[in-house]
Design a protein around this motif. Sequence first.
Motif, PDB file in Angstrom:
ATOM      1  N   PRO A   1       1.111  -1.306   0.211  1.00  0.00           N
ATOM      2  CA  PRO A   1      -0.653   0.096  -0.335  1.00  0.00           C
ATOM      3  C   PRO A   1       0.807   1.001  -0.234  1.00  0.00           C
ATOM      4  CG  PRO A   1      -0.014  -0.445   2.496  1.00  0.00           C
ATOM      5  CD  PRO A   1       0.562  -2.702   1.422  1.00  0.00           C
ATOM      6  N   LEU A   2       0.077   2.742  -0.662  1.00  0.00           N
ATOM      7  CA  LEU A   2       1.161   3.312  -0.414  1.00  0.00           C
ATOM      8  C   LEU A   2       0.780   4.482   0.743  1.00  0.00           C
ATOM      9  CD1 LEU A   2       0.710   4.859  -4.099  1.00  0.00           C
ATOM     10  CD2 LEU A   2       2.057   3.363  -3.165  1.00  0.00           C
ATOM     11  N   PRO A   3       2.199   4.734   1.077  1.00  0.00           N
ATOM     12  CA  PRO A   3       1.596   5.795   2.746  1.00  0.00           C
ATOM     13  C   PRO A   3       0.669   7.132   2.583  1.00  0.00           C
ATOM     14  CG  PRO A   3       3.821   6.081   1.754  1.00  0.00           C
ATOM     15  CD  PRO A   3       3.262   5.156   0.912  1.00  0.00           C
TER      16      PRO A   3
ATOM     17  N   SER B   1      -0.001   7.086   8.104  1.00  0.00           N
ATOM     18  CA  SER B   1      -0.321   5.530   7.946  1.00  0.00           C
ATOM     19  C   SER B   1      -0.058   4.720   7.147  1.00  0.00           C
ATOM     20  CB  SER B   1      -1.653   5.410   8.338  1.00  0.00           C
ATOM     21  OG  SER B   1      -2.343   6.502   7.119  1.00  0.00           O
ATOM     22  N   ASP B   2      -0.133   3.425   6.574  1.00  0.00           N
ATOM     23  CA  ASP B   2      -0.353   2.799   5.308  1.00  0.00           C
ATOM     24  C   ASP B   2       1.102   2.472   4.792  1.00  0.00           C
ATOM     25  OD1 ASP B   2      -2.425   2.104   6.399  1.00  0.00           O
ATOM     26  OD2 ASP B   2      -3.434   3.520   4.298  1.00  0.00           O
ATOM     27  N   GLY B   3       1.796   2.113   4.076  1.00  0.00           N
ATOM     28  CA  GLY B   3       3.055   1.853   3.645  1.00  0.00           C
ATOM     29  C   GLY B   3       4.393   0.991   4.850  1.00  0.00           C
ATOM     30  N   ASN B   4       5.392   1.097   4.327  1.00  0.00           N
ATOM     31  CA  ASN B   4       5.843  -0.278   5.213  1.00  0.00           C
ATOM     32  C   ASN B   4       7.188   0.677   5.967  1.00  0.00           C
ATOM     33  OD1 ASN B   4       5.646  -3.020   4.740  1.00  0.00           O
ATOM     34  ND2 ASN B   4       5.151  -1.914   3.087  1.00  0.00           N
TER      35      ASN B   4
ATOM     36  N   GLY C   1       5.689   6.377  12.131  1.00  0.00           N
ATOM     37  CA  GLY C   1       4.770   7.019  11.764  1.00  0.00           C
ATOM     38  C   GLY C   1       4.636   8.111  12.161  1.00  0.00           C
ATOM     39  N   ASN C   2       5.246   8.661  12.985  1.00  0.00           N
ATOM     40  CA  ASN C   2       4.390   9.818  14.142  1.00  0.00           C
ATOM     41  C   ASN C   2       6.254  10.197  14.046  1.00  0.00           C
ATOM     42  OD1 ASN C   2       1.764  10.414  15.517  1.00  0.00           O
ATOM     43  ND2 ASN C   2       2.435   7.715  15.370  1.00  0.00           N
ATOM     44  N   GLN C   3       6.166  11.747  13.117  1.00  0.00           N
ATOM     45  CA  GLN C   3       7.760  12.180  12.754  1.00  0.00           C
ATOM     46  C   GLN C   3       7.437  13.918  13.522  1.00  0.00           C
ATOM     47  OE1 GLN C   3      10.354  10.468  12.641  1.00  0.00           O
ATOM     48  NE2 GLN C   3      11.113  12.356  13.556  1.00  0.00           N
ATOM     49  N   THR C   4       8.260  14.135  14.501  1.00  0.00           N
ATOM     50  CA  THR C   4       8.519  15.859  14.547  1.00  0.00           C
ATOM     51  C   THR C   4       9.794  15.852  14.920  1.00  0.00           C
ATOM     52  OG1 THR C   4       6.984  15.672  16.644  1.00  0.00           O
ATOM     53  CG2 THR C   4       7.854  16.987  16.226  1.00  0.00           C
ATOM     54  N   PHE C   5       9.575  16.932  14.185  1.00  0.00           N
ATOM     55  CA  PHE C   5      10.982  17.957  13.599  1.00  0.00           C
ATOM     56  C   PHE C   5      10.814  19.447  14.077  1.00  0.00           C
ATOM     57  CE2 PHE C   5       9.135  18.191  10.237  1.00  0.00           C
ATOM     58  CZ  PHE C   5       8.559  19.690   9.230  1.00  0.00           C
TER      59      PHE C   5
ATOM     60  N   THR D   1       8.004   8.849   0.939  1.00  0.00           N
ATOM     61  CA  THR D   1       8.807   7.317   0.299  1.00  0.00           C
ATOM     62  C   THR D   1       8.623   6.535   1.523  1.00  0.00           C
ATOM     63  OG1 THR D   1       9.178   8.533  -1.233  1.00  0.00           O
ATOM     64  CG2 THR D   1      10.122   6.431  -1.185  1.00  0.00           C
ATOM     65  N   ASP D   2       7.977   5.535   1.433  1.00  0.00           N
ATOM     66  CA  ASP D   2       8.127   4.079   2.085  1.00  0.00           C
ATOM     67  C   ASP D   2       9.453   3.472   1.887  1.00  0.00           C
ATOM     68  OD1 ASP D   2       7.571   2.725   0.845  1.00  0.00           O
ATOM     69  OD2 ASP D   2       5.699   2.172   1.442  1.00  0.00           O
TER      70      ASP D   2
END
Length: 267
Positions: free
Chosen positions: A175-177, A202-205, A226-230, A244-245
Amino acid sequence: DINIAVNPLEICVGENATLSFTTTSNGTPPYVVDYSNGSVTAIENVPAAGSTLLVNPTITTVYELSFVTDSKGCESSLTDNTTLVVYEIPQLSTSYPTEFCEGEPIEIDLDFTVGSPPFIINYTFNGTPTSTTVNNQQSTLSFVSTNPTNIIINTITANNCPNDIDESIAIITNPLPIATISGDTMLCENQGAKADILVVTSDGNPLYNIVYTNGTSIDSVTYATGNQTFKTNISGIYSLLSVTDSKGCESTNMSGFATVIINPLPD
């Protein structure tokens, strides 16, 4: 005189045909008929009513009469012949990548190792039966990958000779992210504070490669969860350019904005 005929005139390997010997009014029955099938000589006892013989050669065969001897010992040369065409059962070899991203084109390479074109392929794509004709020994079946992708090649046919192969094409469709960016923040100038911007995927790898912009420059985060903070202290309206996963599948569903405002200090 003796005549020879075959019915049907065409068969598939493994099928039978009937070889018939018929007589005329000449000579005294029964007859002994010498004939050949191209490589082997054989004898058939033929009564006045004629006779039949089941044959099932694996290659196209010419049955040719040589001579006949009647019950009085009188012998005569014969020239009649008949041809039985034998078609091979088609065989297919397939090759293809086993992993795709959803929406990518799938190409299955076909190599018909036995049989001759045209070949009729009956297959099922995601439950829908479909038929196509291939006019070459090598060809390609093309699809667009879905999630999931279910392809079964049911039968292949050449010269009315079918082969029920029921080959399942084992393909993994990734699946696509799906990604969303958020985090509106106001900061004071020269205070050393930084805004937190959150990208939820979500989704993707996982892990993911995230490319974003603040409207004037482009930056990225690699190996993102999947929960990335910058963090940033640069003002702008942040949006996603690509996600891109780990399988190389790129998102087509990105949304959201994050606005960072830097307020000047009072004089």
